[in-house]
Write a protein that holds these residues in place. Structure first.
Motif, PDB file in Angstrom:
ATOM      1  N   ALA A 185       2.411   6.373  -7.083  1.00 57.89           N
ATOM      2  CA  ALA A 185       1.373   7.258  -7.628  1.00 57.89           C
ATOM      3  C   ALA A 185       1.779   8.721  -7.466  1.00 57.89           C
ATOM      4  O   ALA A 185       1.565   9.538  -8.368  1.00 57.89           O
ATOM      5  N   LEU A 186       2.379   9.051  -6.334  1.00 57.83           N
ATOM      6  CA  LEU A 186       2.856  10.425  -6.136  1.00 57.83           C
ATOM      7  C   LEU A 186       4.022  10.742  -7.066  1.00 57.83           C
ATOM      8  O   LEU A 186       4.118  11.845  -7.605  1.00 57.83           O
ATOM      9  N   GLN A 187       4.904   9.789  -7.268  1.00 61.39           N
ATOM     10  CA  GLN A 187       6.072  10.005  -8.119  1.00 61.39           C
ATOM     11  C   GLN A 187       5.662  10.195  -9.583  1.00 61.39           C
ATOM     12  O   GLN A 187       6.235  11.029 -10.274  1.00 61.39           O
ATOM     13  N   CYS A 233      -2.167  11.069  -9.171  1.00 59.68           N
ATOM     14  CA  CYS A 233      -3.209  11.665  -8.329  1.00 59.68           C
ATOM     15  C   CYS A 233      -3.076  13.185  -8.231  1.00 59.68           C
ATOM     16  O   CYS A 233      -3.367  13.775  -7.190  1.00 59.68           O
ATOM     17  N   GLN A 234      -2.656  13.797  -9.288  1.00 60.80           N
ATOM     18  CA  GLN A 234      -2.583  15.253  -9.313  1.00 60.80           C
ATOM     19  C   GLN A 234      -3.994  15.810  -9.427  1.00 60.80           C
ATOM     20  O   GLN A 234      -4.806  15.299 -10.210  1.00 60.80           O
ATOM     21  N   ALA A 249       0.828  -1.209   0.000  1.00 61.78           N
ATOM     22  CA  ALA A 249       0.000   0.000   0.000  1.00 61.78           C
ATOM     23  C   ALA A 249       0.862   1.259   0.000  1.00 61.78           C
ATOM     24  O   ALA A 249       0.581   2.222  -0.729  1.00 61.78           O
ATOM     25  N   ALA A 250       1.921   1.259   0.798  1.00 60.74           N
ATOM     26  CA  ALA A 250       2.807   2.435   0.851  1.00 60.74           C
ATOM     27  C   ALA A 250       3.528   2.635  -0.476  1.00 60.74           C
ATOM     28  O   ALA A 250       3.651   3.774  -0.963  1.00 60.74           O
ATOM     29  N   LEU A 280      -5.581   8.977  -3.902  1.00 62.45           N
ATOM     30  CA  LEU A 280      -4.490   8.240  -3.253  1.00 62.45           C
ATOM     31  C   LEU A 280      -4.990   7.029  -2.479  1.00 62.45           C
ATOM     32  O   LEU A 280      -4.279   6.037  -2.359  1.00 62.45           O
ATOM     33  N   LYS A 281      -6.204   7.098  -1.967  1.00 58.58           N
ATOM     34  CA  LYS A 281      -6.739   5.979  -1.190  1.00 58.58           C
ATOM     35  C   LYS A 281      -7.136   4.795  -2.058  1.00 58.58           C
ATOM     36  O   LYS A 281      -7.149   3.669  -1.592  1.00 58.58           O
ATOM     37  N   GLN A 282      -7.463   5.056  -3.338  1.00 63.76           N
ATOM     38  CA  GLN A 282      -7.949   3.966  -4.175  1.00 63.76           C
ATOM     39  C   GLN A 282      -7.155   3.766  -5.459  1.00 63.76           C
ATOM     40  O   GLN A 282      -7.543   2.969  -6.309  1.00 63.76           O
TER      41      GLN A 282
END
Length: 101
Positions: free
Chosen positions: A59-61, A65-66, A52-53, A79-81
């Protein structure tokens, strides 16, 4: 004299009966098996948390999820899904191989 006969008869009976009845005596080491089950559950939980981490980190990299309205913000619901890779084991494999990054 009858008590001596009873004692010898009972001792003969004790020697001929099976060594273990159900629930009488266990040779299983319950502490070791309990620790093994607990450690396996902990390892499973850690693998899930690591996947999950790493999913959220990747996803952030990659910017998946922008937020579309505010480009400098993140969409926390995304970010949660989010599923940034195909399978969970890809996240775990990448996280284990690239520990420092």
């Amino acid at each position: 004299m009858t008590q001596d006969k009873q004692k010898t008869l009972m001792s003969m009976y004790r020697e001929t009966r099976p060594r273990e009845f159900v629930g009488e005596k266990s040779t299983t080491n319950h502490l070791a098996w309990s620790l093994l089950v607990l450690l396996c559950a902990l390892a499973f939980w850690l693998v899930l948390a690591l996947a999950a981490a790493e999913n959220q980190r990747y996803a952030l990299q990659t910017g998946v999820c922008q937020d579309h309205v505010f480009p400098t913000e993140l969409d926390t619901a995304c970010l949660k899904q989010v599923r940034s890779r195909e399978h969970w084991w890809q996240h775990v494999g990448h996280a284990l191989v690239n520990l420092g990054s």
